[in-house]
Design a protein around this motif. Structure first.
Motif, PDB file in Angstrom:
ATOM      1  N   LEU A  38       0.851  -1.181   0.000  1.00  0.00           N
ATOM      2  CA  LEU A  38       0.000   0.000   0.000  1.00  0.00           C
ATOM      3  C   LEU A  38       0.887   1.232   0.000  1.00  0.00           C
ATOM      4  CD1 LEU A  38      -2.868   1.272   0.341  1.00  0.00           C
ATOM      5  CD2 LEU A  38      -2.458   1.156   2.792  1.00  0.00           C
ATOM      6  N   ILE A  39       0.573   2.182  -0.865  1.00  0.00           N
ATOM      7  CA  ILE A  39       1.296   3.453  -0.911  1.00  0.00           C
ATOM      8  C   ILE A  39       0.301   4.564  -0.630  1.00  0.00           C
ATOM      9  CG2 ILE A  39       2.545   5.078  -2.371  1.00  0.00           C
ATOM     10  CD1 ILE A  39       3.654   2.669  -3.884  1.00  0.00           C
ATOM     11  N   ILE A  40       0.645   5.417   0.334  1.00  0.00           N
ATOM     12  CA  ILE A  40      -0.191   6.558   0.684  1.00  0.00           C
ATOM     13  C   ILE A  40       0.654   7.813   0.524  1.00  0.00           C
ATOM     14  CG2 ILE A  40      -1.462   7.722   2.521  1.00  0.00           C
ATOM     15  CD1 ILE A  40      -2.064   4.978   3.686  1.00  0.00           C
ATOM     16  N   ILE A  41       0.098   8.813  -0.164  1.00  0.00           N
ATOM     17  CA  ILE A  41       0.786  10.095  -0.321  1.00  0.00           C
ATOM     18  C   ILE A  41      -0.029  11.152   0.405  1.00  0.00           C
ATOM     19  CG2 ILE A  41       1.540  11.853  -1.944  1.00  0.00           C
ATOM     20  CD1 ILE A  41       1.986   9.601  -3.952  1.00  0.00           C
ATOM     21  N   ASN A  42       0.606  11.793   1.380  1.00  0.00           N
ATOM     22  CA  ASN A  42      -0.012  12.863   2.139  1.00  0.00           C
ATOM     23  C   ASN A  42       0.391  14.184   1.491  1.00  0.00           C
ATOM     24  OD1 ASN A  42      -0.543  14.914   4.051  1.00  0.00           O
ATOM     25  ND2 ASN A  42      -0.501  13.408   5.705  1.00  0.00           N
ATOM     26  N   LYS A  43      -0.576  14.835   0.820  1.00  0.00           N
ATOM     27  CA  LYS A  43      -0.267  16.071   0.103  1.00  0.00           C
ATOM     28  C   LYS A  43      -0.101  17.263   1.048  1.00  0.00           C
ATOM     29  CE  LYS A  43      -3.665  15.788  -2.918  1.00  0.00           C
ATOM     30  NZ  LYS A  43      -4.514  16.079  -4.083  1.00  0.00           N
TER      31      LYS A  43
END
Length: 67
Positions: A38-43
Motif C-alpha cells: 500500500l502506498i499513501i501520499i499525504n499532500k
C-alpha cells in the motif's frame, strides 16, 4: 415455424456460450497470493508512506506540486 426455430437456436447458442465460456481454471493472477503493498501520499505534508503486509516500511518526502 422458421421464426420459432431461429429463436430457439439463438437461446441455445447463448446458453452454450454462457455455460462453456466460463473460465474453469485459475488464472495466473488468481493463483498467486494477494499483494499486501500500500502506498499513501499525504499532500499536506508532502510525504509518501509505503506499507508492506500491514507494516510501515518507508516514509519519504515527495514533490506533489502543492505548497
Amino acid at each position: 415455424m422458421k421464426n420459432i426455430f431461429i429463436k430457439s437456436m439463438t437461446v441455445l447458442t447463448l446458453l452454450m456460450v454462457a455455460l462453456c465460456g466460463v473460465n474453469q481454471g485459475k488464472t495466473e493472477a488468481a493463483s498467486k497470493p494477494a499483494n499486501q503493498d500500500l502506498i499513501i501520499i499525504n499532500k499536506y505534508y508532502n510525504k509518501l508512506a509505503y506499507f508492506h503486509n500491514g507494516y510501515i516500511e518507508i516514509v519519504d518526502p515527495v514533490a506533489t506540486g502543492k505548497t
